[in-house]
Design an enzyme around this catalytic site. Structure first.
Site, PDB file in Angstrom:
ATOM      1  N   THR A 156      -5.709   0.036  -2.394  1.00 56.68           N
ATOM      2  CA  THR A 156      -5.606   1.447  -2.018  1.00 56.68           C
ATOM      3  C   THR A 156      -4.192   1.980  -2.246  1.00 56.68           C
ATOM      4  O   THR A 156      -3.253   1.218  -2.450  1.00 56.68           O
ATOM      5  CB  THR A 156      -5.957   1.665  -0.525  1.00 56.68           C
ATOM      6  OG1 THR A 156      -4.924   1.075   0.265  1.00 56.68           O
ATOM      7  CG2 THR A 156      -7.292   1.058  -0.165  1.00 56.68           C
ATOM      8  N   CYS A 157      -4.061   3.299  -2.161  1.00 56.12           N
ATOM      9  CA  CYS A 157      -2.765   3.943  -2.402  1.00 56.12           C
ATOM     10  C   CYS A 157      -1.888   3.949  -1.162  1.00 56.12           C
ATOM     11  O   CYS A 157      -0.851   4.614  -1.135  1.00 56.12           O
ATOM     12  CB  CYS A 157      -2.980   5.357  -2.917  1.00 56.12           C
ATOM     13  SG  CYS A 157      -3.890   5.365  -4.451  1.00 56.12           S
TER      14      CYS A 157
END
Ligand SMILES: *Cc1c(COP(=O)(O)O)cnc(C)c1O
Length: 399
Positions: free
Chosen positions: A338-339
């Site tokens: 994920t970011c």
């Protein structure tokens, strides 16, 4: 950069190495299903259930669904003769869907809505847990049908999860509840506690059992109806990166404490983690990589928001390894997909140089992992692949 210092903190890597056969199996599954995967081995579920049954010969084991609420785990344990510990209407639905006889279940959430009680009763589960007067009162309409356990609180700061902060009452409060229940004509079946998840010191159980025995004696002295059940909860430990006591040895002092209870008292337990932790292995693949601050960052297709959610919610540190046989290791970081910057699975870990597509394997990934995973950033959760499942389970793959 303090490389020399951080070397001391490097997680061991080589001790978690896989056998050639295991590596082969993992590669075959990834070729067939892609990554990320969770390999769930039902044989290990059976082995752990049998080991705990052997270690606690006079105790009925109710598997707590919470750490791995998977239909195949329920089916496998049902065939082993296990009982079950439910806490929500969703868990009631799961055991009902697997045709678990309701007599083999108890409902142990100390705080329930009326609908939760009715759902469990409709299924046929009649044993519930309370730890306060407000909750006891909820059972007045159902007093003809139910038997209650009073949950006591024993604090444990060393456990992964100190479940006695949020739930449980004092011995004095327990006696007050039992007296009130008599007045309201509600049957109190016994006492329960949970010493905390991943409790590595059996003395915590011994102290709790001894206190419960004293409460049971006081109940008699006060001329209240005698209690017939003691529920010693879950919390039985497994070995992650450090070794815990073998379960037979761990349970010896517990059995000695249980032997002092009146013979009429039936003892039950609610193991979760111990049954399932070892049964699941995670397989993630490297999506990309970058060098940052002298370490190689590998970006995996599974992370904190997925199968490794236990790093956040459960304090567990999973043994990690790769399929690469390479003597030369480099300080590395394993990050999730994920970011979000907190999505890091391991830092300061010594790994062979990996290529994109290479696999990273997590051991002891069965408890509180996929159960708490999310879909954050729309990364798909790992697919669960079943190994050695019961002949009664037709689907090769679920979840
Ligand atoms: C979570 C839970 C369990 C299982 O605990 P483990 O530490 O996984 O063995 C058992 N009983 C209750 C009431 C729980 O909340």
């Amino acid at each position: 950069m303090a490389i020399a210092h951080s070397v001391l903190n490097f997680q061991s890597y080589s001790s978690n190495a896989l056998s050639a056969q295991e590596s082969q199996l993992i590669q075959t599954y990834v070729e067939q299903f892609g990554a990320p995967l969770l390999l769930l081995d039902c044989d290990i579920i059976r082995q752990q259930y049998r080991a705990l049954s052997h270690a606690l010969p006079n105790v009925t084991l109710h598997f707590a669904l919470k750490p791995l609420p998977h239909p195949v785990v329920v089916q496998t344990l049902l065939e082993e003769g296990a009982s079950f510990d439910l806490a929500t209407s969703g868990e009631v639905e799961l055991v009902a869907s697997q045709n678990v006889p309701a007599e083999r279940t108890i409902h142990t959430h100390p705080i329930k809505r009326d609908q939760d009680i009715r759902d469990a009763l409709e299924y046929g589960c009649t044993v519930f847990v309370v730890d306060n007067i407000n909750e006891l009162e909820k059972f007045i309409p159902y007093r003809e049908q139910v038997e209650l356990l009073i949950r006591l609180s024993f604090r444990n700061s060393e456990a992964f999860a100190d479940l006695s902060r949020k739930f449980g009452c004092s011995t004095t409060q327990a006696l007050e509840l039992i007296a009130k229940a008599k007045q309201w004509n509600i049957h109190i079946k016994g006492l329960s506690f949970h010493v905390g998840s991943q409790t590595v010191n059996p003395q915590k159980y011994v102290d709790a059992i001894n206190t419960c025995r004293e409460v049971m004696e006081q109940v008699i002295e006060l001329n209240l109806p005698a209690l017939s059940t003691l529920d010693i909860g879950g919390g039985f430990p497994v070995s992650y990166n450090s070794q815990v006591m073998p379960i037979d040895l761990f349970c010896q002092p517990i059995n000695q404490a249980l032997a002092l209870l009146p013979e009429t008292v039936q003892v039950i337990a609610e193991p979760g983690r111990f049954i399932v932790a070892q049964a699941m292995t995670s397989v993630a693949s490297v999506m990309g990589q970058a060098e940052r601050d002298g370490q190689i960052w590998y970006y995996l297709d599974d992370g904190i928001y997925g199968s490794f959610s236990g790093l956040m919610f459960d304090d567990a540190k999973y043994p990690l390894t790769t399929l690469k046989k390479n003597d030369q290791v480099l300080p590395s970081v394993l990050a999730g997909p994920t970011c979000d910057s907190i999505d890091v699975v391991a830092e300061n870990i010594l790994l062979p140089k990996l290529d994109n597509g290479d696999l990273v394997i997590g051991r002891m990934m069965g408890a509180y992992t996929s159960a708490t995973a999310t879909d954050f950033n729309f990364f798909k959760r790992a697919q669960t692949i079943l190994l050695n499942e019961s002949s009664l389970c037709e689907n090769k793959m679920l979840g």
